[in-house]
Scaffold this motif. Structure first.
Motif, PDB file in Angstrom:
ATOM      1  N   PRO A   2       1.143  36.757 -17.767  1.00 48.38           N
ATOM      2  CA  PRO A   2       2.130  35.833 -17.575  1.00 48.38           C
ATOM      3  C   PRO A   2       1.747  34.653 -16.522  1.00 48.38           C
ATOM      4  O   PRO A   2       1.811  33.555 -16.880  1.00 48.38           O
ATOM      5  CB  PRO A   2       3.470  36.284 -17.285  1.00 48.38           C
ATOM      6  N   ARG A   3       1.012  35.439 -15.427  1.00 46.62           N
ATOM      7  CA  ARG A   3       0.559  34.581 -14.433  1.00 46.62           C
ATOM      8  C   ARG A   3      -0.575  33.777 -14.990  1.00 46.62           C
ATOM      9  O   ARG A   3      -0.532  32.341 -14.693  1.00 46.62           O
ATOM     10  CB  ARG A   3       0.424  35.375 -13.294  1.00 46.62           C
ATOM     11  N   GLN A   4      -1.666  34.416 -15.472  1.00 43.82           N
ATOM     12  CA  GLN A   4      -2.761  33.622 -15.956  1.00 43.82           C
ATOM     13  C   GLN A   4      -2.148  32.377 -17.062  1.00 43.82           C
ATOM     14  O   GLN A   4      -2.828  31.393 -17.053  1.00 43.82           O
ATOM     15  CB  GLN A   4      -3.528  34.594 -16.828  1.00 43.82           C
ATOM     16  N   TYR A   5      -1.052  33.002 -17.840  1.00 48.09           N
ATOM     17  CA  TYR A   5      -0.752  31.743 -18.893  1.00 48.09           C
ATOM     18  C   TYR A   5      -0.322  30.549 -18.217  1.00 48.09           C
ATOM     19  O   TYR A   5      -0.365  29.528 -18.626  1.00 48.09           O
ATOM     20  CB  TYR A   5       0.309  32.543 -19.771  1.00 48.09           C
ATOM     21  N   LEU A   6       0.520  30.903 -17.166  1.00 49.93           N
ATOM     22  CA  LEU A   6       1.139  29.694 -16.383  1.00 49.93           C
ATOM     23  C   LEU A   6       0.188  28.940 -15.665  1.00 49.93           C
ATOM     24  O   LEU A   6       0.292  27.797 -15.721  1.00 49.93           O
ATOM     25  CB  LEU A   6       2.365  30.126 -15.313  1.00 49.93           C
ATOM     26  N   ARG A   7      -0.730  29.504 -15.419  1.00 48.02           N
ATOM     27  CA  ARG A   7      -1.869  28.785 -14.654  1.00 48.02           C
ATOM     28  C   ARG A   7      -2.711  27.823 -15.712  1.00 48.02           C
ATOM     29  O   ARG A   7      -3.378  26.887 -15.220  1.00 48.02           O
ATOM     30  CB  ARG A   7      -2.872  29.744 -13.924  1.00 48.02           C
ATOM     31  N   THR A   8      -2.945  28.549 -16.971  1.00 51.60           N
ATOM     32  CA  THR A   8      -3.974  27.665 -17.862  1.00 51.60           C
ATOM     33  C   THR A   8      -3.292  26.913 -19.100  1.00 51.60           C
ATOM     34  O   THR A   8      -3.834  26.249 -19.653  1.00 51.60           O
ATOM     35  CB  THR A   8      -4.715  28.754 -18.341  1.00 51.60           C
ATOM     36  N   ALA A  15      -0.804  19.436 -12.100  1.00 52.10           N
ATOM     37  CA  ALA A  15      -1.210  19.729 -13.447  1.00 52.10           C
ATOM     38  C   ALA A  15      -1.052  18.782 -14.449  1.00 52.10           C
ATOM     39  O   ALA A  15      -2.033  18.628 -15.630  1.00 52.10           O
ATOM     40  CB  ALA A  15      -0.285  21.086 -13.805  1.00 52.10           C
ATOM     41  N   ASN A  16      -0.101  17.757 -14.498  1.00 54.10           N
ATOM     42  CA  ASN A  16       0.257  17.108 -15.405  1.00 54.10           C
ATOM     43  C   ASN A  16      -0.906  15.895 -15.354  1.00 54.10           C
ATOM     44  O   ASN A  16      -1.220  15.136 -16.019  1.00 54.10           O
ATOM     45  CB  ASN A  16       1.508  16.347 -15.399  1.00 54.10           C
ATOM     46  N   VAL A  17      -1.336  15.432 -14.112  1.00 60.83           N
ATOM     47  CA  VAL A  17      -2.270  14.465 -13.920  1.00 60.83           C
ATOM     48  C   VAL A  17      -3.566  14.709 -14.387  1.00 60.83           C
ATOM     49  O   VAL A  17      -4.176  14.095 -14.970  1.00 60.83           O
ATOM     50  CB  VAL A  17      -2.395  14.133 -12.595  1.00 60.83           C
ATOM     51  N   SER A  18      -4.012  15.797 -14.162  1.00 58.95           N
ATOM     52  CA  SER A  18      -5.286  16.683 -14.708  1.00 58.95           C
ATOM     53  C   SER A  18      -5.219  16.857 -16.208  1.00 58.95           C
ATOM     54  O   SER A  18      -6.248  16.029 -16.841  1.00 58.95           O
ATOM     55  CB  SER A  18      -5.445  18.050 -14.079  1.00 58.95           C
ATOM     56  N   LEU A  19      -4.171  17.064 -16.768  1.00 59.73           N
ATOM     57  CA  LEU A  19      -4.160  17.128 -18.198  1.00 59.73           C
ATOM     58  C   LEU A  19      -4.136  15.419 -18.843  1.00 59.73           C
ATOM     59  O   LEU A  19      -4.560  15.527 -20.068  1.00 59.73           O
ATOM     60  CB  LEU A  19      -2.872  17.894 -18.808  1.00 59.73           C
ATOM     61  N   LEU A  20      -3.380  14.909 -18.353  1.00 59.06           N
ATOM     62  CA  LEU A  20      -3.173  13.457 -18.575  1.00 59.06           C
ATOM     63  C   LEU A  20      -4.628  12.723 -18.585  1.00 59.06           C
ATOM     64  O   LEU A  20      -4.941  11.681 -19.626  1.00 59.06           O
ATOM     65  CB  LEU A  20      -2.175  12.796 -17.764  1.00 59.06           C
ATOM     66  N   ILE A  21      -5.351  12.825 -17.675  1.00 61.05           N
ATOM     67  CA  ILE A  21      -6.882  12.520 -17.716  1.00 61.05           C
ATOM     68  C   ILE A  21      -7.673  12.804 -18.812  1.00 61.05           C
ATOM     69  O   ILE A  21      -8.485  12.200 -19.291  1.00 61.05           O
ATOM     70  CB  ILE A  21      -7.317  12.576 -16.200  1.00 61.05           C
ATOM     71  N   PRO A  41     -11.047  26.148 -19.724  1.00 60.28           N
ATOM     72  CA  PRO A  41     -11.724  27.266 -18.891  1.00 60.28           C
ATOM     73  C   PRO A  41     -13.170  27.385 -19.331  1.00 60.28           C
ATOM     74  O   PRO A  41     -13.476  27.553 -20.403  1.00 60.28           O
ATOM     75  CB  PRO A  41     -11.018  28.561 -18.626  1.00 60.28           C
ATOM     76  N   GLY A  42     -14.110  27.499 -18.297  1.00 64.21           N
ATOM     77  CA  GLY A  42     -15.524  27.664 -18.646  1.00 64.21           C
ATOM     78  C   GLY A  42     -15.610  28.867 -19.625  1.00 64.21           C
ATOM     79  O   GLY A  42     -16.461  28.672 -20.164  1.00 64.21           O
ATOM     80  N   THR A  43     -14.972  30.259 -19.288  1.00 62.72           N
ATOM     81  CA  THR A  43     -15.582  31.179 -20.200  1.00 62.72           C
ATOM     82  C   THR A  43     -14.775  30.782 -21.684  1.00 62.72           C
ATOM     83  O   THR A  43     -15.697  31.158 -22.625  1.00 62.72           O
ATOM     84  CB  THR A  43     -14.474  32.353 -19.810  1.00 62.72           C
ATOM     85  N   THR A  44     -13.834  30.072 -21.818  1.00 60.82           N
ATOM     86  CA  THR A  44     -13.468  29.363 -23.209  1.00 60.82           C
ATOM     87  C   THR A  44     -14.551  28.626 -23.818  1.00 60.82           C
ATOM     88  O   THR A  44     -15.093  28.691 -24.979  1.00 60.82           O
ATOM     89  CB  THR A  44     -12.128  28.844 -23.270  1.00 60.82           C
ATOM     90  N   GLN A  45     -15.232  27.877 -23.103  1.00 55.02           N
ATOM     91  CA  GLN A  45     -16.390  26.961 -23.460  1.00 55.02           C
ATOM     92  C   GLN A  45     -17.456  27.592 -23.976  1.00 55.02           C
ATOM     93  O   GLN A  45     -17.987  27.368 -24.602  1.00 55.02           O
ATOM     94  CB  GLN A  45     -16.433  25.814 -22.303  1.00 55.02           C
ATOM     95  N   GLN A  46     -17.860  28.701 -22.814  1.00 54.20           N
ATOM     96  CA  GLN A  46     -18.889  29.449 -23.334  1.00 54.20           C
ATOM     97  C   GLN A  46     -18.597  30.348 -24.678  1.00 54.20           C
ATOM     98  O   GLN A  46     -19.541  30.392 -25.379  1.00 54.20           O
ATOM     99  CB  GLN A  46     -19.172  30.438 -22.159  1.00 54.20           C
TER     100      GLN A  46
END
Length: 349
Positions: free
Chosen positions: A181-187, A247-253, A258-263
């Motif tokens: 759950p902590r990872q979910y809230l972070r990502t 968090a919202n500013v980063s997503l709005l931009i 995450p890098g692992t998902t991109q890989q």
């Protein structure tokens, strides 16, 4: 970048030309994150609870003359406005794509959620800090704390119920993704459920602080303690508002996954028979549970145009299977001579 030859009935074509109405069925490519129904229910429950609690705290604060209780009343009123803004965020973000906004309105969610974070800061945090400072400077008339204790106890139950609903959603979606759950809230890109979880957690801590301020003032007869607890409530809201705003500013931009998902996504493309190399791959979040993938792909010199078209459709199926939030896939055939005009940014750039 272009996506080679999508068929006329392809989902990308249909969604880019669709106007008005609700979200197209299957628009999240197999699920993504549930930014709609369950998150809406979580926001509505939290909003109704916060409005009732705000009124009760205001009455308790006026009777007890407690700055910490008045701070908590402002906190709950701010949370109520926040829930209204989050409800607007969900509704605006779920509008279907149209010719002017072919990728949809998903990022509108982050704009309204950012306003909600500013509301928490401006209405809740600043009022609480001001109320606490004024109490320390000027003192306050002592009142009966009994009604405030009752209000705080009832509020704790109501806030706890709202938090439990948010936690159940977080745990359920984290379990589906095989993460904590902590990872979910972070990502997570569904910042509405993140906001409710953070704000309800802060509300419970704030209730404890308000009760502590009342108790210490009652025992010592010194309003200093009540003022200090009011300031602590304000600082707590500053932390919550700052975290959600960032968090919202980063997503709005336009935040990447995450890098692992991109890989993982890049590896899926590179594993295809007609692909020699994937020089780089870019991703950007375009809404809750919605991801755009763009990649330069070095196809085999032996591949025909038909091979590339089939590989493009296969690439989309593979990436969706790897990450259910993938909504758009754009491939740019690129010679493998190392002279690509665009390169992927390195980590930290």
């Amino acid at each position: 970048m272009t996506q080679p030859a999508p068929a006329r009935g392809h989902a990308l074509v249909e969604e880019a030309t669709q106007q008005g109405g609700g979200e197209k069925g299957g628009g999240e490519k197999g699920g993504g994150e549930k930014g709609g129904g369950e998150s809406t229910g979580t926001v509505i429950v939290a909003g109704a609870a916060n409005l009732a609690i705000a009124v009760a705290k205001l009455v308790g604060g006026l009777i007890s003359h407690s700055s910490a209780m008045m701070s908590e009343a402002a906190h709950s009123f701010a949370d109520t406005i926040t829930e209204v803004l989050l409800f607007i965020a969900l509704k605006r973000g779920n509008k279907a794509p149209d010719p002017r906004h072919p990728f949809g309105y998903g990022r509108a969610t982050y704009f309204w959620a950012f306003l909600a974070a500013l509301c928490t800061f401006g209405v809740g945090a600043m009022f609480s800090i001001w109320q606490g400072v004024e109490t320390i400077r000027k003192g306050e008339e002592a009142g009966s704390p009994t009604i405030s204790y009752v209000v705080l106890a009832v509020s704790f139950v109501l806030e706890g119920s709202s938090l439990l609903k948010a936690v159940r959603q977080v745990r359920g979606e984290a379990r589906q993704r095989g993460i904590s759950p902590r990872q979910y809230l972070r990502t997570t890109t569904d910042t509405t459920v993140k906001a409710v979880t953070f704000e309800d957690s802060a509300a419970l801590v704030g209730l404890v602080l308000a009760a502590l301020g009342l108790f210490l003032e009652q025992v010592t007869g010194d309003p200093l303690w009540d003022g200090i607890c009011a300031i602590l409530i304000g600082l707590l809201l500053v932390l919550v508002a700052g975290s959600l705003a960032r968090a919202n500013v980063s997503l709005l931009i336009g935040q990447a996954v995450p890098g692992t998902t991109q890989q993982d996504l890049k590896a899926e493309l590179a594993a295809m028979d007609v692909v020699d190399d994937v020089p780089f791959l870019l991703t950007t979040v375009i809404g809750p549970g919605q991801l755009l993938v763009a990649a330069k792909v070095d196809f085999s010199d032996r591949a025909t145009v038909a091979d590339i078209e089939r590989a493009s459709d296969e690439a989309e199926r593979r990436l969706v299977a790897k990450h259910s939030g993938v909504k758009y896939v754009f491939l740019d055939p690129t010679p493998g001579d190392g002279r690509a005009q665009v390169r992927a940014p390195e980590a930290g750039e």
